[in-house]
Design a protein around this motif. Structure first.
Motif, mmCIF file in Angstrom:
data_model
loop_
_atom_site.group_PDB
_atom_site.id
_atom_site.type_symbol
_atom_site.label_atom_id
_atom_site.label_comp_id
_atom_site.label_asym_id
_atom_site.label_seq_id
_atom_site.Cartn_x
_atom_site.Cartn_y
_atom_site.Cartn_z
ATOM 1 N N GLY A 1 34.789 52.979 37.234
ATOM 2 C CA GLY A 1 35.384 53.351 35.955
ATOM 3 C C GLY A 1 35.439 52.157 35.017
ATOM 4 N N ASP A 2 36.436 52.130 34.142
ATOM 5 C CA ASP A 2 36.599 51.038 33.180
ATOM 6 C C ASP A 2 37.072 49.792 33.921
ATOM 7 N N VAL A 3 36.274 48.736 33.901
ATOM 8 C CA VAL A 3 36.599 47.525 34.667
ATOM 9 C C VAL A 3 37.209 46.426 33.801
ATOM 10 N N ARG A 4 37.464 46.692 32.538
ATOM 11 C CA ARG A 4 38.031 45.657 31.677
ATOM 12 C C ARG A 4 39.363 45.162 32.243
ATOM 13 N N GLY A 5 39.436 43.839 32.468
ATOM 14 C CA GLY A 5 40.656 43.237 32.988
ATOM 15 C C GLY A 5 40.824 43.357 34.490
ATOM 16 N N LYS A 6 39.879 43.982 35.174
ATOM 17 C CA LYS A 6 39.972 44.130 36.629
ATOM 18 C C LYS A 6 39.388 42.899 37.328
ATOM 19 N N SER A 7 39.972 42.538 38.454
ATOM 20 C CA SER A 7 39.443 41.453 39.273
ATOM 21 C C SER A 7 38.558 42.052 40.360
ATOM 22 N N ILE A 8 37.314 41.564 40.437
ATOM 23 C CA ILE A 8 36.332 42.152 41.335
ATOM 24 C C ILE A 8 35.643 41.059 42.136
ATOM 25 N N LEU B 1 24.611 41.863 39.648
ATOM 26 C CA LEU B 1 25.743 42.773 39.500
ATOM 27 C C LEU B 1 26.967 42.033 38.964
ATOM 28 N N CYS B 2 27.147 40.783 39.383
ATOM 29 C CA CYS B 2 28.225 39.962 38.826
ATOM 30 C C CYS B 2 28.100 39.893 37.308
ATOM 31 N N ARG B 3 26.896 39.638 36.833
ATOM 32 C CA ARG B 3 26.680 39.492 35.396
ATOM 33 C C ARG B 3 26.906 40.808 34.658
ATOM 34 N N LEU B 4 26.436 41.914 35.215
ATOM 35 C CA LEU B 4 26.669 43.206 34.575
ATOM 36 C C LEU B 4 28.160 43.509 34.453
ATOM 37 N N ALA C 1 30.716 41.322 34.584
ATOM 38 C CA ALA C 1 31.378 40.367 33.689
ATOM 39 C C ALA C 1 31.187 40.773 32.236
ATOM 40 N N LYS C 2 30.005 41.271 31.910
ATOM 41 C CA LYS C 2 29.740 41.707 30.536
ATOM 42 C C LYS C 2 30.522 42.966 30.179
ATOM 43 N N LYS C 3 31.003 43.690 31.192
ATOM 44 C CA LYS C 3 31.850 44.863 30.956
ATOM 45 C C LYS C 3 33.335 44.493 30.877
ATOM 46 N N GLY C 4 33.640 43.184 31.034
ATOM 47 C CA GLY C 4 35.015 42.734 30.852
ATOM 48 C C GLY C 4 35.795 42.463 32.113
ATOM 49 N N ALA C 5 35.139 42.479 33.275
ATOM 50 C CA ALA C 5 35.835 42.224 34.539
ATOM 51 C C ALA C 5 35.872 40.728 34.839
ATOM 52 N N SER C 6 36.839 40.338 35.647
ATOM 53 C CA SER C 6 36.945 38.968 36.155
ATOM 54 C C SER C 6 36.262 38.937 37.519
ATOM 55 N N ILE C 7 35.184 38.159 37.643
ATOM 56 C CA ILE C 7 34.285 38.289 38.785
ATOM 57 C C ILE C 7 34.256 37.031 39.642
ATOM 58 N N THR C 8 34.321 37.257 40.957
ATOM 59 C CA THR C 8 34.020 36.221 41.948
ATOM 60 C C THR C 8 32.857 36.711 42.790
ATOM 61 N N LEU D 1 29.662 33.252 31.577
ATOM 62 C CA LEU D 1 30.353 34.548 31.580
ATOM 63 C C LEU D 1 31.702 34.485 32.291
ATOM 64 N N GLY D 2 32.034 33.329 32.846
ATOM 65 C CA GLY D 2 33.310 33.184 33.541
ATOM 66 C C GLY D 2 33.271 33.613 34.986
ATOM 67 N N ILE D 3 32.079 33.707 35.567
ATOM 68 C CA ILE D 3 31.940 34.125 36.962
ATOM 69 C C ILE D 3 32.161 32.919 37.868
ATOM 70 N N HIS D 4 32.962 33.119 38.904
ATOM 71 C CA HIS D 4 33.219 32.070 39.895
ATOM 72 C C HIS D 4 32.411 32.381 41.142
ATOM 73 N N TYR D 5 31.524 31.462 41.524
ATOM 74 C CA TYR D 5 30.692 31.665 42.705
ATOM 75 C C TYR D 5 31.154 30.777 43.855
ATOM 76 N N VAL D 6 31.098 31.347 45.063
ATOM 77 C CA VAL D 6 31.454 30.637 46.295
ATOM 78 C C VAL D 6 30.283 30.776 47.261
ATOM 79 N N GLN D 7 29.847 29.669 47.850
ATOM 80 C CA GLN D 7 28.795 29.733 48.853
ATOM 81 C C GLN D 7 29.445 29.788 50.231
#
Length: 248
Positions: free
Chosen positions: A45-52, A62-65, A67-74, A95-101
């Protein structure tokens, strides 16, 4: 089953061709764009403001898609090649995406953190998948949603085999086994019940199971009628509840 380890699979993905990583597409490949993404986005659904959490995010499409919809992505990804590409794209686009290896099976997740956890075409590639699944659920807030997609365990035969025979052949369904891939090492066949019961045992409550069907016109355009007539993928949605107590 041939003894394949998480380390074996991670090593194989480290050798994944760079041109295929870069050319994967902004919406993923054909099946992701037309089958998996629509099912995932409909469930979210609407992911704006959701942490995913994108668990096993690969090159990060998918992270980039999201994030562009307004989600906070790790995004968590073990493979050096995929992780490096995802990080480089983030440095470019910010885009504000946080990546972890990290290996999902040994990673220590932040508990009760995410509204949603997505494992898109990941769990069947992890030999020791149960700790990874548990970590995904642990990372969810109470009532949060786990979405994962896998090759449909009942109909795993490739699209190329369909073109030769015109049907999907099922063999040795109950036997858990590793299957060699052109790239990325192996995927592990497991019966459908194994995945569903693992979700329940890890503290998830099943909410919806989707077998995405390719639209007939798209299937004909791409010579992919197999995905219109027989499902190739499975999308499962569950929510986090209290884990089951062990029987005494």
């Amino acid at each position: 089953m041939t003894e394949v380890t998480n380390a074996d699979v991670i090593k194989a993905y480290a050798e994944y061709p760079q041109d295929l990583i870069e050319g994967f597409g902004e919406e993923g490949d054909l099946t992701r764009k037309h089958l998996l993404n629509p099912a995932i986005f409909a469930l979210l659904g609407d992911v704006r403001g959701k942490s995913i959490l994108d668990a096993g995010c690969g090159q990060g499409y998918l992270c980039r898609l999201l994030a562009k919809k307004g989600a906070s992505i790790t995004g968590v990804e073990p493979s050096e090649a995929f992780y490096t590409y995802a990080r480089s794209r983030e440095q470019e686009e910010q885009l504000g995406i946080h990546y972890v290896q990290a290996d999902l099976s040994t990673w220590t997740p932040p508990s009760n953190t995410f509204d949603f956890v997505i494992a898109n075409m990941v769990l069947m590639d992890i030999p020791n998948y149960e700790p990874a699944l548990k970590n995904c659920i642990t990372a969810l807030k109470s009532g949060g949603g786990l979405l994962f997609s896998i090759l449909h365990p009942c109909f795993e035969e490739t699209g190329s085999a369909w073109k030769e025979k015109g049907y999907v052949e099922v063999r040795d369904y109950f036997e858990e086994r590793s299957i060699k891939q052109t790239y990325g090492g192996y995927f592990i066949h497991r019966p459908l019940s194994t995945y569903l019961n693992s979700v329940i045992q890890a503290g998830g409550m099943l909410q919806k199971v989707i077998e995405p069907q390719l639209e007939k016109t798209v299937a004909e355009l791409h010579n992919a009628e197999r995905y219109w007539l027989v499902p190739g993928y499975l999308v499962i949605f569950a929510t986090r509840v209290a884990p089951l107590k062990e029987a005494r």
